[in-house]
Design an enzyme around this catalytic site. Sequence first.
Site, PDB file in Angstrom:
ATOM      1  N   GLU A  27       1.812  18.753  -1.978  1.00 20.32           N
ATOM      2  CA  GLU A  27       1.856  17.329  -1.574  1.00 20.32           C
ATOM      3  C   GLU A  27       3.186  16.985  -0.900  1.00 20.32           C
ATOM      4  O   GLU A  27       3.713  15.877  -1.065  1.00 20.32           O
ATOM      5  CB  GLU A  27       1.501  16.420  -2.752  1.00 20.32           C
ATOM      6  CG  GLU A  27       0.083  16.736  -3.244  1.00 20.32           C
ATOM      7  CD  GLU A  27      -0.668  15.595  -3.885  1.00 20.32           C
ATOM      8  OE1 GLU A  27      -0.193  14.456  -3.819  1.00 20.32           O
ATOM      9  OE2 GLU A  27      -1.764  15.855  -4.425  1.00 20.32           O
ATOM     10  N   GLY A  37       0.843  23.122   7.148  1.00 24.19           N
ATOM     11  CA  GLY A  37       0.947  22.391   5.894  1.00 24.19           C
ATOM     12  C   GLY A  37       1.792  21.140   6.091  1.00 24.19           C
ATOM     13  O   GLY A  37       1.286  20.013   6.086  1.00 24.19           O
ATOM     14  N   SER A  38       3.091  21.352   6.378  1.00 24.82           N
ATOM     15  CA  SER A  38       3.998  20.214   6.552  1.00 24.82           C
ATOM     16  C   SER A  38       3.635  19.380   7.782  1.00 24.82           C
ATOM     17  O   SER A  38       3.656  18.148   7.744  1.00 24.82           O
ATOM     18  CB  SER A  38       5.438  20.718   6.694  1.00 24.82           C
ATOM     19  OG  SER A  38       5.862  21.292   5.484  1.00 24.82           O
TER      20      SER A  38
HETATM   21  C1  LIG Z   1       5.888  15.340   8.322  1.00 28.14           C
HETATM   22  C2  LIG Z   1       5.235  13.969   8.218  1.00 28.14           C
HETATM   23  C3  LIG Z   1       6.071  13.030   7.370  1.00 28.14           C
HETATM   24  C4  LIG Z   1       5.183  13.442   9.652  1.00 28.14           C
HETATM   25  O1  LIG Z   1       4.575  12.203   9.660  1.00 28.14           O
HETATM   26  P1  LIG Z   1       4.353  11.472  11.074  1.00 28.14           P
HETATM   27  O2  LIG Z   1       5.674  11.155  11.694  1.00 28.14           O
HETATM   28  O3  LIG Z   1       3.433  12.308  11.917  1.00 28.14           O
HETATM   29  O4  LIG Z   1       3.585  10.180  10.645  1.00 28.14           O
HETATM   30  P2  LIG Z   1       3.928   8.665  10.936  1.00 28.14           P
HETATM   31  O5  LIG Z   1       3.905   8.471  12.421  1.00 28.14           O
HETATM   32  O6  LIG Z   1       5.120   8.245  10.169  1.00 28.14           O
HETATM   33  O7  LIG Z   1       2.683   7.953  10.290  1.00 28.14           O
HETATM   34  C5  LIG Z   1       1.390   8.055  10.908  1.00 28.14           C
HETATM   35  C6  LIG Z   1       0.632   6.792  10.582  1.00 28.14           C
HETATM   36  O8  LIG Z   1       0.411   6.730   9.166  1.00 28.14           O
HETATM   37  C7  LIG Z   1       0.993   5.545   8.639  1.00 28.14           C
HETATM   38  N1  LIG Z   1       1.545   5.844   7.314  1.00 28.14           N
HETATM   39  C8  LIG Z   1       2.432   6.800   7.015  1.00 28.14           C
HETATM   40  N2  LIG Z   1       2.714   6.758   5.709  1.00 28.14           N
HETATM   41  C9  LIG Z   1       1.987   5.746   5.208  1.00 28.14           C
HETATM   42  C10 LIG Z   1       1.842   5.169   3.909  1.00 28.14           C
HETATM   43  N3  LIG Z   1       2.521   5.660   2.884  1.00 28.14           N
HETATM   44  N4  LIG Z   1       1.007   4.120   3.761  1.00 28.14           N
HETATM   45  C11 LIG Z   1       0.307   3.615   4.782  1.00 28.14           C
HETATM   46  N5  LIG Z   1       0.391   4.111   6.045  1.00 28.14           N
HETATM   47  C12 LIG Z   1       1.225   5.154   6.237  1.00 28.14           C
HETATM   48  C13 LIG Z   1       2.080   5.147   9.627  1.00 28.14           C
HETATM   49  O9  LIG Z   1       2.360   3.783   9.550  1.00 28.14           O
HETATM   50  C14 LIG Z   1       1.383   5.524  10.933  1.00 28.14           C
HETATM   51  O10 LIG Z   1       0.417   4.527  11.226  1.00 28.14           O
HETATM   52  P3  LIG Z   1       0.398   3.839  12.671  1.00 28.14           P
HETATM   53  O11 LIG Z   1       0.177   4.955  13.642  1.00 28.14           O
HETATM   54  O12 LIG Z   1       1.739   3.203  12.827  1.00 28.14           O
HETATM   55  O13 LIG Z   1      -0.737   2.878  12.591  1.00 28.14           O
HETATM   56  C15 LIG Z   1       3.805  14.061   7.664  1.00 28.14           C
HETATM   57  O14 LIG Z   1       3.008  14.885   8.471  1.00 28.14           O
HETATM   58  C16 LIG Z   1       3.804  14.609   6.257  1.00 28.14           C
HETATM   59  O15 LIG Z   1       3.926  13.858   5.298  1.00 28.14           O
HETATM   60  N6  LIG Z   1       3.638  15.911   6.107  1.00 28.14           N
HETATM   61  C17 LIG Z   1       3.456  16.560   4.809  1.00 28.14           C
HETATM   62  C18 LIG Z   1       2.009  16.662   4.509  1.00 28.14           C
HETATM   63  C19 LIG Z   1       1.759  17.077   3.087  1.00 28.14           C
HETATM   64  O16 LIG Z   1       2.321  16.530   2.161  1.00 28.14           O
HETATM   65  N7  LIG Z   1       0.832  18.010   2.944  1.00 28.14           N
HETATM   66  C20 LIG Z   1       0.396  18.497   1.682  1.00 28.14           C
HETATM   67  C21 LIG Z   1      -0.970  17.931   1.389  1.00 28.14           C
HETATM   68  S1  LIG Z   1      -1.584  18.484  -0.113  1.00 28.14           S
HETATM   69  C22 LIG Z   1      -2.883  19.490   0.351  1.00 28.14           C
HETATM   70  O17 LIG Z   1      -3.496  19.327   1.348  1.00 28.14           O
HETATM   71  C23 LIG Z   1      -3.230  20.561  -0.624  1.00 28.14           C
HETATM   72  C24 LIG Z   1      -4.377  20.111  -1.318  1.00 28.14           C
HETATM   73  S2  LIG Z   1      -3.943  19.476  -2.805  1.00 28.14           S
HETATM   74  O18 LIG Z   1      -4.853  19.896  -3.640  1.00 28.14           O
HETATM   75  O19 LIG Z   1      -3.319  18.268  -2.780  1.00 28.14           O
END
Ligand SMILES: CC(C)(COP(=O)(O)OP(=O)(O)OC[C@H]1O[C@@H](n2cnc3c(N)ncnc32)[C@H](O)[C@@H]1OP(=O)(O)O)[C@@H](O)C(=O)NCCC(=O)NCCSC(=O)CCS(=O)O
Length: 375
Positions: free
Chosen positions: A361, A129-130
Amino acid sequence: MILSQEHDMIRDALRAFAQERLAPNAARWDKEHHFPKEELQELAALGAFGVAVPEALGGAGMDYVSLALVLEEIAAGDGGTSTIISVNNCPVCSIAMMYANDRQKEQWLRPLAQGAMLGAFCLTEPHTGSDAAALRTTAARDGDDYVINGVKQFITSGKYADMAIVLAVTDKAAGKKGISAFWVPTSTPGYVVAGLEQKMGQHSSDTAQILFENCRIPAENLIGAEGQGYKIALSGLEGGRIGIAAQAVGMARAAYEAALSYARDRESFGKPIFEHQAVQFRLADMATQIEAARQLIRHAASMKDAGLPCLKEAAMAKLFASEMAERVCSDAIQVHGGYGYVSDFPVERIYRDVRVCQIYEGTSDIQKLLIARAL
Ligand SMILES: CC(C)(COP(=O)(O)OP(=O)(O)OC[C@H]1O[C@@H](n2cnc3c(N)ncnc32)[C@H](O)[C@@H]1OP(=O)(O)O)[C@@H](O)C(=O)NCCC(=O)NCCSC(=O)CCS(=O)O
């Protein structure tokens, strides 16, 4: 932040709807696990499905501050309904606005924003998830198609949605850069609703496990470019977290209002309990905490409206609002005494409904991680 006249009008319209059409039904929907199909259509007519989507693309043409107002009001009526609407707006419509091509916008964003379709977001999996980048669902290119296989977990509207945005690995060796995003109509053979979760709260919203069994979709359903999926998902979650925060405030407000009304009514030691300073102070704290969360949300939303990155501000809003909401709902139960613990009063249900705001989320710990990174 001082709201514009337009914002006041949107809030008042949604408040009237939520208090008339959602709040009176919320206890029954909770007991019967009823999906509010009819009320969702009425919300669609009010523009709630695509609040920040431009009118030219079928949306209401408003902004993220308006979306926060809309979600607060819906959540004050019924928490589960607010989750359905929240996910449809963000991440689903927001991802479509940012990354879909013109054809996809016309084909999918327009009906999603109008409420002719309902959207789901399939990122989370049973084992992750996370750590979203650790997903295992695959999308293998086969001629003009992709074939998706894997399992998705905790999917809001997984059963009732018409269209899902699905994150899947297209190139395992590339890690985070090997994840892609796809439009998957839920009527596609191989999109299988494996089961619905038995949840603590939010019973009016379905939360499903979805199996993708050789689910074949045209290659043109790819969103953005191959390998861009992880970035797409995280950017969609940015706005999504503002939405969840607004939902938390709405539910906390509903619990606070119930507690205030009860305190004015209920007597002890010869006077309404509101006249006891201990109760007054508890209610004063609740009102202050709700307002503080609301201002954090409006700040993050107005940054998003200005086109500024707001990952930190959205994370702060979600962290503060969701944790505050659990405390406030617990305090609302305390004001009700024994009556707060039973289902005759709404605060018992709202307490159960609001708990998940600290989890979905992005958990509170993930929000802290994002905030800490930006310090
Ligand atoms: C735990 C995490 C925060 C880890 O994140 P990472 O370190 O793996 O990711 P980054 O290297 O920081 O970013 C990767 C990539 O994406 C770009 N990025 C990041 N945030 C943004 C943004 N807000 N806007 C635009 N771009 C963004 C960042 O620049 C990188 O790009 P480049 O590689 O540099 O080009 C992360 O894994 C995390 O948030 N985890 C939690 C996930 C979560 O919230 N899950 C629940 C989902 S909800 C669900 O699925 C249930 C269904 S429901 O119905 O909703």
